[in-house]
Design a protein around this motif. Sequence first.
Motif, PDB file in Angstrom:
ATOM      1  N   UNK A   1       5.232   1.791  12.150  1.00 39.67           N
ATOM      2  CA  UNK A   1       5.801   0.514  11.694  1.00 39.67           C
ATOM      3  C   UNK A   1       5.353   0.211  10.265  1.00 39.67           C
ATOM      4  N   UNK A   2       4.054   0.458   9.973  1.00 39.71           N
ATOM      5  CA  UNK A   2       3.550   0.234   8.607  1.00 39.71           C
ATOM      6  C   UNK A   2       4.264   1.168   7.625  1.00 39.71           C
ATOM      7  N   UNK A   3       4.449   2.411   8.030  1.00 40.22           N
ATOM      8  CA  UNK A   3       5.135   3.386   7.171  1.00 40.22           C
ATOM      9  C   UNK A   3       6.581   2.973   6.924  1.00 40.22           C
ATOM     10  N   UNK A   4       7.242   2.540   7.996  1.00 44.65           N
ATOM     11  CA  UNK A   4       8.630   2.088   7.863  1.00 44.65           C
ATOM     12  C   UNK A   4       8.724   0.875   6.941  1.00 44.65           C
ATOM     13  N   UNK A   5       7.801  -0.073   7.104  1.00 48.04           N
ATOM     14  CA  UNK A   5       7.828  -1.281   6.270  1.00 48.04           C
ATOM     15  C   UNK A   5       7.536  -0.948   4.809  1.00 48.04           C
ATOM     16  N   UNK A   6       6.584  -0.032   4.582  1.00 42.71           N
ATOM     17  CA  UNK A   6       6.255   0.350   3.206  1.00 42.71           C
ATOM     18  C   UNK A   6       7.440   1.029   2.535  1.00 42.71           C
TER      19      UNK A   6
ATOM     20  N   UNK B   1       9.637  -0.336  -0.704  1.00 38.63           N
ATOM     21  CA  UNK B   1       9.878   0.482  -1.894  1.00 38.63           C
ATOM     22  C   UNK B   1      11.370   0.614  -2.153  1.00 38.63           C
ATOM     23  N   UNK B   2      12.134   0.888  -1.117  1.00 35.93           N
ATOM     24  CA  UNK B   2      13.583   1.034  -1.286  1.00 35.93           C
ATOM     25  C   UNK B   2      14.204  -0.269  -1.779  1.00 35.93           C
ATOM     26  N   UNK B   3      13.734  -1.377  -1.249  1.00 34.59           N
ATOM     27  CA  UNK B   3      14.256  -2.682  -1.680  1.00 34.59           C
ATOM     28  C   UNK B   3      13.930  -2.933  -3.140  1.00 34.59           C
ATOM     29  N   UNK B   4      12.697  -2.594  -3.528  1.00 41.62           N
ATOM     30  CA  UNK B   4      12.297  -2.801  -4.924  1.00 41.62           C
ATOM     31  C   UNK B   4      13.094  -1.894  -5.851  1.00 41.62           C
TER      32      UNK B   4
ATOM     33  N   UNK C   1       4.895   2.736  -4.389  1.00 44.82           N
ATOM     34  CA  UNK C   1       4.865   4.173  -4.121  1.00 44.82           C
ATOM     35  C   UNK C   1       3.499   4.590  -3.596  1.00 44.82           C
ATOM     36  N   UNK C   2       2.456   4.019  -4.157  1.00 45.24           N
ATOM     37  CA  UNK C   2       1.105   4.296  -3.667  1.00 45.24           C
ATOM     38  C   UNK C   2       0.932   3.784  -2.240  1.00 45.24           C
ATOM     39  N   UNK C   3       1.539   2.619  -1.943  1.00 43.36           N
ATOM     40  CA  UNK C   3       1.449   2.070  -0.584  1.00 43.36           C
ATOM     41  C   UNK C   3       2.169   2.978   0.406  1.00 43.36           C
ATOM     42  N   UNK C   4       3.313   3.542   0.002  1.00 42.63           N
ATOM     43  CA  UNK C   4       4.039   4.473   0.870  1.00 42.63           C
ATOM     44  C   UNK C   4       3.201   5.719   1.128  1.00 42.63           C
TER      45      UNK C   4
END
Length: 547
Positions: free
Chosen positions: A162-167, A171-174, A343-346
């Motif tokens: 879930x964290x990976x999906x949200x990250x 990123x995609x939204x940004x 990107x770092x968060x992903x």
Amino acid sequence: MLRHLDIRDMLLIDRLELEFQPGLNVLTGETGAGKSILLDCLGFVLGWRGRADLVRAGAMQGEVTAVFDLPGDHPARALLDEAGFPVSDELILRRVNAGDGRKTGWINDRRASGEVLRALSETLVELHGQHDDRGLLNPRGHRLLLDAFAGVDLSPVRAAWADRRDARAALAKAEAALAAAKGEEEFLRHAVAELDKLDPQPGEEAELDTRRRAMQGAERIREDVARAAQALGPEGAEGAMLDAVRWLDNAAERAEGRLEAPAAALQRALIELGEAASGVEAALDAMEFDPRDLETAEERLFALRALARKHDVLADDLAGLADELRARLGRIDAGAGDLVRLTEAVAAADAAYGTAAAALTNQRTTAAKRLDAAMAAELAPLKMERAVFETLVTVAEGGPEGCDAVAFTVATNPGAPAGPLDRIASGGELSRFLLALKVCLARGNDALVMIFDEIDRGVGGATADAVGRRLARLSEGAQVLVVTHSPQVAALGGNHFRVAKSVADGMTTSNVAALNRTERVDEIARMLAGEEITKAARDAARALLQG
């Protein structure tokens, strides 16, 4: 637990009521007696899709009622509550099949669809047999079965996923927002510069409009007011009145007092005239403005309104619009930095998910070896000691339950290639594989009624006895229903039902009877000896029943 089954006018059954008990319930009877009809009827009331022609010949409709006991922690309770059905310790399912094929179901006397019944059945009954495609033979469920055997906790992997999906979504939204913003960057910079140059303020339009109207009004009336001021001044009424006062003063001494009153009235009039003249002068001063001020006010008012029309907002909202556009420009300017951070968060979320998934893979791999060893121990008494059962854990596309695909494979002979259960094993072998697997996976959970449909087909002697003992072991923590042709299995049942077919008045019907101790001896003797029951067969039956 399935406590009661009531069948009316279904297939070969006229009227049948059965009371089941905990433990191992066995159903026996000659081939064609109608044992499978009971399963068809149970499947019907549970909403399973099956044969369409269920109504007994000559009947208007068929009906099946099943009564289950639900312990306090039974998973069916949550499903019933979610679907809006009353929940109690007793669950009554009823389904009617009309002669025209229409089917109507009820749960605790409330109408229910077949879809709800089928969903509920998943928490109530588990069917196993040679053509079992809903349970152990379904490869899509093998990972769930291995996880249940291993007792793994999927919550860390699910949370990491879930964290990976949200990250990734952030990123995609940004990235999308930045791309869209860059597409309008030129417009934004021009619009912000234009707005900053004008610097609109809230409420400014109304203030400018009021000033403009005041100056326009003053311009129209000032000439008349000026004429009035001139008419009241020294060259007008004031001058004439002063001349009149002076002339009266010169004549007063010779008028013997007759001019005193008119002179006094003139003095009072001069005072009122002075006040009027002062007021007019003050009004003239107030109306004094530089024509360039009117031009300036009009130009700014028109500029505000033009810019508001351009951006399709109210003039008072221009200041807020400027802030919004400026913020969008700021996001463009700061976008590169945000993308680096996201990107770092992903990358961090990917790493955390990879760690959790790898730990889960290790758990599954370890559990797979334990399951394979447990299966080897179970297969030997079933006369399949040369068979090899292997749980394959392979890499799959990542998801909320890890990155593993799980498949149960078998090789029935040394050196033979391994393959899926239902493709490699013969009918009898498949039955024993399924039974051994079920024994290994069972955890004493009495939530499910386990039904085995002729799972002992093709085996006999010591192997049949081993099958029966494993079924009996399963029934220690659950309710088990077994349709069997094996006397060894039947002898191990705690409750024994005999299915028989009879013909009366040209009508064939199937009946089911619960057997007492003496009747069980005769039934098992029949299974051993065939049509003619001998004393030796009865003795053998008694020996089987004594264990």
